[in-house]
Motif scaffolding. Structure first.
Motif, PDB file in Angstrom:
ATOM      1  N   SER A  23     -11.760  11.501 -25.342  1.00  0.00           N
ATOM      2  CA  SER A  23     -11.435  12.244 -24.123  1.00  0.00           C
ATOM      3  C   SER A  23     -10.974  13.660 -24.447  1.00  0.00           C
ATOM      4  O   SER A  23     -11.370  14.618 -23.775  1.00  0.00           O
ATOM      5  CB  SER A  23     -10.356  11.494 -23.340  1.00  0.00           C
ATOM      6  OG  SER A  23      -9.929  12.243 -22.223  1.00  0.00           O
ATOM      7  N   ARG A  24     -10.151  13.807 -25.490  1.00  0.00           N
ATOM      8  CA  ARG A  24      -9.602  15.123 -25.832  1.00  0.00           C
ATOM      9  C   ARG A  24     -10.697  16.104 -26.237  1.00  0.00           C
ATOM     10  O   ARG A  24     -10.651  17.284 -25.876  1.00  0.00           O
ATOM     11  CB  ARG A  24      -8.599  14.995 -26.975  1.00  0.00           C
ATOM     12  CG  ARG A  24      -7.994  16.335 -27.395  1.00  0.00           C
ATOM     13  CD  ARG A  24      -7.153  16.197 -28.644  1.00  0.00           C
ATOM     14  NE  ARG A  24      -6.114  15.196 -28.471  1.00  0.00           N
ATOM     15  CZ  ARG A  24      -5.360  14.737 -29.473  1.00  0.00           C
ATOM     16  NH1 ARG A  24      -5.580  15.146 -30.717  1.00  0.00           N
ATOM     17  NH2 ARG A  24      -4.421  13.832 -29.234  1.00  0.00           N
ATOM     18  N   HIS A  25     -11.692  15.621 -26.964  1.00  0.00           N
ATOM     19  CA  HIS A  25     -12.750  16.516 -27.458  1.00  0.00           C
ATOM     20  C   HIS A  25     -14.000  16.474 -26.588  1.00  0.00           C
ATOM     21  O   HIS A  25     -15.037  17.019 -26.975  1.00  0.00           O
ATOM     22  CB  HIS A  25     -13.099  16.138 -28.896  1.00  0.00           C
ATOM     23  CG  HIS A  25     -11.947  16.305 -29.848  1.00  0.00           C
ATOM     24  ND1 HIS A  25     -11.413  17.534 -30.160  1.00  0.00           N
ATOM     25  CD2 HIS A  25     -11.209  15.381 -30.516  1.00  0.00           C
ATOM     26  CE1 HIS A  25     -10.405  17.373 -31.027  1.00  0.00           C
ATOM     27  NE2 HIS A  25     -10.254  16.081 -31.242  1.00  0.00           N
ATOM     28  N   HIS A  26     -13.866  15.837 -25.426  1.00  0.00           N
ATOM     29  CA  HIS A  26     -14.959  15.826 -24.426  1.00  0.00           C
ATOM     30  C   HIS A  26     -16.258  15.279 -25.013  1.00  0.00           C
ATOM     31  O   HIS A  26     -17.330  15.887 -24.858  1.00  0.00           O
ATOM     32  CB  HIS A  26     -15.174  17.244 -23.877  1.00  0.00           C
ATOM     33  CG  HIS A  26     -13.908  17.897 -23.381  1.00  0.00           C
ATOM     34  ND1 HIS A  26     -13.244  17.482 -22.250  1.00  0.00           N
ATOM     35  CD2 HIS A  26     -13.176  18.927 -23.892  1.00  0.00           C
ATOM     36  CE1 HIS A  26     -12.166  18.229 -22.070  1.00  0.00           C
ATOM     37  NE2 HIS A  26     -12.094  19.108 -23.052  1.00  0.00           N
ATOM     38  N   LEU A  27     -16.152  14.137 -25.657  1.00  0.00           N
ATOM     39  CA  LEU A  27     -17.336  13.516 -26.236  1.00  0.00           C
ATOM     40  C   LEU A  27     -18.036  12.647 -25.196  1.00  0.00           C
ATOM     41  O   LEU A  27     -17.463  12.276 -24.171  1.00  0.00           O
ATOM     42  CB  LEU A  27     -16.934  12.654 -27.442  1.00  0.00           C
ATOM     43  CG  LEU A  27     -16.141  13.361 -28.545  1.00  0.00           C
ATOM     44  CD1 LEU A  27     -15.875  12.385 -29.696  1.00  0.00           C
ATOM     45  CD2 LEU A  27     -16.857  14.594 -29.039  1.00  0.00           C
TER      46      LEU A  27
END
Length: 430
Positions: free
Chosen positions: A352-356
């Motif tokens: 979620s943090r790195h928008h994968l």
């Protein structure tokens, strides 16, 4: 000594001789009996060109005149007449005759300056030339001594790498040291207690400890690689000096957490000549830095979400971590099961943090193919015929997945396998 080095020394000798003789000119101009002889030093002030004799600038000393004759073996140079300034009250210059042609240059001041002046003049010319040669030899010997010191230092350096074997950042440093065959010891740090690095206020790995007379601690994988690569290339800089070129700065990341940053960590601190030896072009230097940064800012963040993608993969990954790491028996049991469950949850947060994408494998596949596309079809490595620092960084990060399902999927579903195999052979010197 190579041809390039000799040409550099030859140019330096000419520059130093010019400077020394210029000083002699200024000194002689103030000595009685030598005022009329300043034109003789025009040879040292750039008066002779490839095509003959030319004046560098007018000289205001009364009665100074010189007739210049130049004879270079194997080359016909026309006789030339250099007129600076001659007072009407002075006797004319001695006329040219064939018997005097090979004497070089002739002036009237030699007969006019007297025995004392001629002795002083001779002493200054000899002194100026001797000093020029001395300074050139001093510089040449200084460079050779610096190279000898580097070789001795390289032999005496004791490098210790504190690491987690399965950490991608540590694997980057190992790939660099192995490829350049830099001798080093490895200390596997216990991830729980970290007793092995209790000497350090910096509590992350990798840490490279260098014993070069006094211990030097290098932190951050990219800084370690840049410092050591610069040290291997540069002949004139000590390790202590190089470390000072990479100052750490405190900053706040996007989550409000205080972090340490090194803004110039992808630069090699080389002079122009050294840079030319490492990089064939400016574009290749920029390209290497770009992909080193990409490795740290993007590729490395794809590892955890992929190796902990499912509970089964997380358990398999931690089984590998415990087996290769420095864990006690009880610690290993807790790490394998509790750590696997924790990292499965953390992997979802990282996604979620790195928008994968929902299927994080797709991001890994795309990154691998983007890297292969950057290399292109006409070179085996990004560095050309040999790996550069970006090749070593990407390889080091991906290597930690070897033996895991995510690694096998990447090899089967992307075009990276041929490059990866070439890198394995290069790093292991197969």
């Amino acid at each position: 000594m190579g041809l390039g080095a000799w040409l550099v020394y030859e140019k330096m000798a000419a520059a130093m001789a010019h400077g020394m003789c210029s000083a002699t000119w200024r000194l002689g101009h103030h000595l009685p009996g030598l005022r009329g002889g300043m034109a003789g030093l025009l040879m040292a002030r750039g008066c002779f060109s490839r095509s003959g004799v030319v004046a560098s600038r007018p000289v205001s000393t009364p009665g100074v005149g010189v007739r210049g004759y130049l004879n270079v073996p194997g080359r016909e140079i026309p006789r030339s007449h250099l007129y600076l300034q001659r007072s009407e009250s002075r006797a004319p210059l001695a006329p040219y005759s064939p018997q005097t042609w090979r004497r070089g240059y002739r002036t009237g001041w030699w007969q006019e300056s007297g025995v004392s002046g001629r002795r002083s003049w001779g002493i200054m010319v000899i002194l100026g030339g001797a000093l020029g040669v001395l300074q050139t030899l001093k510089y040449s010997l200084g460079e050779e001594r610096a190279e000898e010191d580097l070789q001795v230092t390289d032999g005496n350096l004791q490098l210790t790498l504190y690491q987690y074997k399965t950490c991608p950042f540590c694997s980057k440093v190992r790939a660099f040291l192995d490829y350049y065959q830099v001798p080093h010891e490895i200390v596997e740090v216990n991830p729980v207690l970290r007793r092995e690095i209790k000497f350090s206020s910096y509590r992350k790995v990798p840490i490279l400890l260098v014993n070069a007379g006094s211990p030097i601690q290098l932190n951050d994988s990219s800084v370690i690689i840049s410092v050591m690569k610069t040290f291997l290339v540069s002949k004139m800089k000590s390790l202590e000096e190089l470390v000072s070129y990479y100052p750490s700065m405190k900053a706040t990341d996007d989550r409000g957490k205080e972090v340490i940053q090194y803004n110039n960590k992808y630069w090699l601190m080389l002079d122009e000549r050294e840079t030319g030896r490492v990089y064939p072009s400016k574009e290749s230097q920029v390209e290497e830095m770009k992909w080193r940064r990409w490795t740290d800012d993007w590729l490395v963040h794809l590892i955890s979400p992929n190796v902990y993608r499912t509970p089964r993969e997380a358990l398999s990954s931690f089984d590998y971590i415990v087996r290769e790491g420095n864990f006690g028996t009880i610690e290993g049991l807790f790490a394998k099961y509790i750590g696997a469950a924790a990292m499965f949850v953390i992997g979802k947060r990282l996604k979620s943090r790195h928008h994968l994408e929902d299927d994080v494998r797709q991001d890994l596949y795309k990154a691998a193919n983007d890297w292969v596309a950057a290399i292109g079809k006409n070179r085996p490595f990004l560095g050309g015929s040999e790996p550069n620092l970006a090749d070593l960084a990407v390889y080091g990060v991906l290597r930690v997945m070897e033996g895991l399902e995510s690694f096998n999927d990447m090899m089967s579903n992307t075009k990276i396998k041929p490059w990866y195999q070439r890198m394995t052979s290069a790093v292991n010197h197969c």
